[in-house]
Design an enzyme around this catalytic site. Structure first.
Site, PDB file in Angstrom:
ATOM      1  CG  ASP A  92     124.799  72.494 -24.461  1.00 49.12           C
ATOM      2  OD1 ASP A  92     125.572  73.255 -25.063  1.00 49.12           O
ATOM      3  OD2 ASP A  92     123.578  72.660 -24.428  1.00 49.12           O
ATOM      4  CG  ASP A 265     122.643  70.473 -16.849  1.00 49.43           C
ATOM      5  OD1 ASP A 265     122.694  69.254 -17.092  1.00 49.43           O
ATOM      6  OD2 ASP A 265     122.005  71.276 -17.549  1.00 49.43           O
ATOM      7  CB  CYS A 303     117.047  79.761   4.093  1.00 45.37           C
ATOM      8  SG  CYS A 303     118.120  80.037   2.665  1.00 45.37           S
ATOM      9  CB  CYS A 305     120.312  82.393   1.004  1.00 39.26           C
ATOM     10  SG  CYS A 305     118.706  83.186   0.801  1.00 39.26           S
ATOM     11  CB  CYS A 308     116.473  83.647   3.991  1.00 36.43           C
ATOM     12  SG  CYS A 308     115.477  82.739   2.784  1.00 36.43           S
ATOM     13  CG  HIS A 334     115.643  81.151  -1.360  1.00 35.46           C
ATOM     14  ND1 HIS A 334     115.881  80.902  -0.028  1.00 35.46           N
ATOM     15  CD2 HIS A 334     114.787  80.177  -1.782  1.00 35.46           C
ATOM     16  CE1 HIS A 334     115.181  79.841   0.355  1.00 35.46           C
ATOM     17  NE2 HIS A 334     114.511  79.383  -0.682  1.00 35.46           N
TER      18      HIS A 334
HETATM   19 ZN    ZN Z   1     117.102  81.727   1.478  1.00 37.75          ZN
END
Ligand code: ZN
Length: 375
Positions: A92, A265, A303, A305, A308, A334
């Site tokens: 930025d 963002d 999920c 990830c 999880c 996550h």
């Molecule tokens: Zn997750």
């Protein structure tokens, strides 16, 4: 023109499925950029970000010029080498952070003077300095120096700020000459459609590699934000990236994509993770809540990830209660996975020309579960 290319591969209504290629790698759009304020996305290694599918991230000019200093980063081989991230980085301009200092800054036509929040020393930042700092950092996407308007703000003062931003954009463009990085201009104009229009036209005439929409998500209502997007996005060139700065919630992102925005963002997924707010399709799981104390289930059974797949809500709740660093890390994994997945789903929906149907399902999932969102 700089060393990047942008190709729209499919569109669905105003939404675009696109690809941006930089010298340091390609980015599939629409994309979400995690924020790495101090040259680190808090709690994540670059390897973990890469594994989550992150292909571009944001670093903050303002913070890095104050500490460790752009010269230090440059002497150490630039920001990519410094933080061990080899893919594209967008920096930025420092304008928004200076704006956030409020009363501790004074703006003139030349630039902005402010007190360093680190040691209280006087610091001056203008378009030329911002371009020099971003060049020293080795940014792939450089943002023009802008004056962000607070909300609410009367029209006369908003106009003054927007016109100043246009002049600073032209100075930024001149100072950027010879830098192989892309340069994006920033549309300002507060909540006034006519000022947004004037800003977008002025930037187009000057010509930039991409166009950002700034000055939103500064406290205005959701509908007001959408109204400004409706007024701004159609005026931006179709063959350049459109980047909505500092936005936002999953709903914000989806609505902006529908209107033709490509890039986002926000600190939301990372900051919320550290506060125990975990994004799930039906809203938010507040892991700090006592009800999770003995809950064997993952945050979201659907999920994929790392968090999880391996950890229970009970364990994450325990880590949070104890203030353990690992809790921040697992929660961040996550939430970033949730945003990466959201963007991948959006890209697929656009490619298959079913974004409207996908959005209805998405909204229904969020709304249907509303009574169970914990408070
Ligand atoms: Zn997750």
């Amino acid at each position: 023109m700089s060393g990047y290319s942008f190709t729209v591969e499919a569109s669905d209504g105003e939404a675009r499925r696109a690809r941006a290629s930089f010298a340091r790698g390609a980015v599939e759009l629409p994309a979400f950029m995690p924020v790495g304020t101090h040259a680190t996305v808090k709690a994540m290694t670059p390897g973990e970000l890469d594994g989550l599918g992150v292909r571009i991230l944001v670093a903050n000019t303002f913070h890095l010029m104050l500490r460790p200093g752009a010269g230090v980063v440059e002497a150490l081989g630039g920001l990519h080498r410094f933080m061990h991230w080899e893919r594209p980085i967008l920096t930025d301009s420092g304008g928004f952070q200076v704006f956030s200092l409020g009363a501790r800054r004074s703006i003139s036509e030349e630039g902005v003077e402010f007190r360093s929040p680190i040691d209280g020393s006087k610091v001056f930042l203008d378009a030329e300095r911002s371009m020099a700092v971003q060049r020293s950092l080795g940014s792939d996407v450089v943002m023009a120096f802008d004056d962000c308007t607070a909300y609410p703000m009367d029209e006369a003062r908003t106009r003054e700020s927007m016109e100043r931003t246009l002049r600073w954009a032209k100075r930024s463009r001149a100072a950027h000459a010879g830098n192989p990085g892309a340069l994006f201009g920033i549309v300002q104009g507060g909540m006034y459609a006519s000022l947004r229009e004037r800003s977008a036209k002025g930037l187009r005439e000057a010509g930039f590699d991409g166009y950002a929409i700034g000055g939103l998500a500064v406290g205005e209502p959701f509908d007001e934000r959408l109204r400004m997007l409706d007024a701004t996005v159609p005026l931006l060139p179709g063959d350049r990236i459109r980047y909505l700065m500092g936005v936002g919630t999953p709903e914000d992102v989806v609505e902006a994509v529908r209107r033709g925005v490509d890039l986002f963002d926000c600190v939301l997924p990372t900051r919320n993770a550290r506060n125990g707010y975990l994004f799930v399709p039906w809203g938010v799981v507040k892991i700090r809540n006592r009800r999770h104390r003995e809950d064997e289930r993952p945050i979201d059974p659907a999920c994929a990830c790392h968090t999880c797949r391996h950890y229970s809500r009970a364990y994450l709740h325990h880590l949070d209660r104890c203030g353990e660093i690992l809790g921040s890390r697992l929660n961040t994994v996550h939430n970033l996975h949730f945003y990466q997945r959201l963007m991948a789903d959006v890209r697929d929906a656009i490619a298959n020309r079913r974004l409207d149907a996908w959005r209805r399902d998405f909204a229904e999932r969020r709304a249907a579960a509303e009574p169970t969102i914990e408070s």
